[in-house]
Write a protein that holds these residues in place. Sequence first.
Motif, short mmCIF file in Angstrom:
data_model
loop_
_atom_site.label_atom_id
_atom_site.label_comp_id
_atom_site.label_asym_id
_atom_site.label_seq_id
_atom_site.Cartn_x
_atom_site.Cartn_y
_atom_site.Cartn_z
N LEU A 11 0.84 -1.15 0.00
CA LEU A 11 0.20 0.01 -0.06
C LEU A 11 0.92 1.41 0.10
O LEU A 11 0.65 2.15 -0.66
N ALA A 12 1.93 1.18 0.94
CA ALA A 12 2.74 2.12 0.75
C ALA A 12 3.48 2.55 -0.56
O ALA A 12 3.72 3.77 -1.03
N GLU B 39 6.78 -2.03 -7.96
CA GLU B 39 7.16 -2.92 -6.72
C GLU B 39 5.92 -3.15 -5.83
O GLU B 39 6.19 -4.41 -4.92
N ALA B 40 4.89 -2.54 -5.78
CA ALA B 40 3.73 -3.03 -5.06
C ALA B 40 3.21 -4.29 -5.36
O ALA B 40 2.88 -5.18 -4.90
N ALA B 41 3.09 -4.41 -6.72
CA ALA B 41 2.66 -5.70 -7.24
C ALA B 41 3.59 -6.69 -7.06
O ALA B 41 3.21 -7.69 -6.74
N LYS B 42 5.02 -6.39 -7.00
CA LYS B 42 5.90 -7.55 -6.78
C LYS B 42 5.61 -7.84 -5.25
O LYS B 42 5.81 -8.93 -4.70
N ASP C 151 -0.91 0.39 -13.67
CA ASP C 151 -0.23 1.65 -13.46
C ASP C 151 1.12 1.68 -13.78
O ASP C 151 1.90 2.67 -14.28
N ALA C 152 1.93 0.49 -13.65
CA ALA C 152 3.26 0.55 -14.05
C ALA C 152 3.48 0.14 -15.63
O ALA C 152 4.89 -0.07 -16.01
N GLY D 63 3.87 5.99 -5.70
CA GLY D 63 3.87 5.74 -7.00
C GLY D 63 4.69 4.65 -7.56
O GLY D 63 5.02 4.47 -8.86
N LYS D 64 5.16 3.68 -6.49
CA LYS D 64 6.07 2.61 -6.88
C LYS D 64 5.14 1.29 -7.24
O LYS D 64 5.07 0.40 -6.49
#
Length: 338
Positions: free
Chosen positions: A165-166, A175-178, A205-206, A171-172
């Motif tokens: 979530l952070a 990284e969030a998906a990973k 979004d990425a 905007g990462k």
Amino acid sequence: MTTFVILSIALSAAVLLAVLWPLWRDARALVLAGVATLGIATFALYRVVGTPAALEPQATATMPTTLDDAVTQLEAELAKQPNEPEGWRLLGKSYAALQRYDEAQKAFERAVQLLPTDADLLVEAAQARLFNNAERKLDAQAMALLDKAIAIHPDHQRALWFVGLAQRQEGKHAEAAKTWEPLLAKVDPNTAATLRTQINEARADAGLPPLADTAPAPVADATPALLTVTVDLAPALKDKLAPGDTLFVFARQVGGPPMPVAAKRLPVDTFPVTVPLGDGDSPMPTLKLSQLPQVQLVARIAKGNGPAAQTGDLEAAAVTADVKAGNSYALTIDRVVP
């Protein structure tokens, strides 16, 4: 010591009933399960304090009659016995239930000082900072708490959810998906289906393609619906539907993070459509629909890969809903996202 234990038990009961009472009329089994949980909490408090006499009928401490009274009495007991981490944890949860987020944060900070290696407590303290943040963001100190929790318990699901979530907030998106993808194999099929939607939204979004849909189909949800949402489409927009469009119906915190606390993804077929939402529709066990008094309901027909609004999507105006079993709301999709 006796007074502390009885207050802790009473406060556990007050917090539990404050959460479960709205469900009583339509979901008595769920409430009774919650009362059983209270029995487990009582045993845990007994273990922490270690005073068998405190659980016996002759204990004479005055039982509080309201959650506010219980909090006041527990505050007084913790002033006398300030080194009880479970007492501070319970006080933090109680403050949060009363939406006293600044005090909740401070209570959890004290609990962490006393019990710094409890991964669950570290995550609770990070969540308290999130709720106390005016922008509903995880700050550097919250992230440090989550990192420490993951160092202690590398597979801690709630900690990993909050880290993702952070990353989304920063905007990462890749990284969030990973961060979230390994959780798909660890959660139940219903949770995985909703989490997969969140992951694909982050990947979109990425600029990444969606995950291959290899997950098993969600099983029938045994948890009761807390809200029923009927979604209709304005006649003027029916000619804007296209093959591959997806209907998203979700609930999110009022004034909170953008991530939903309950969500469903449906094919665009016929309207109106009625969608039940319950705890089984939560993307992760960090926050359930039943824990919130109110939510915002959103309905959107997405032209892209996820529920995040994109130009050309079709959506309804958000509606604020009281979370209570049996409540029904109607949304009409009547506008195009500019």
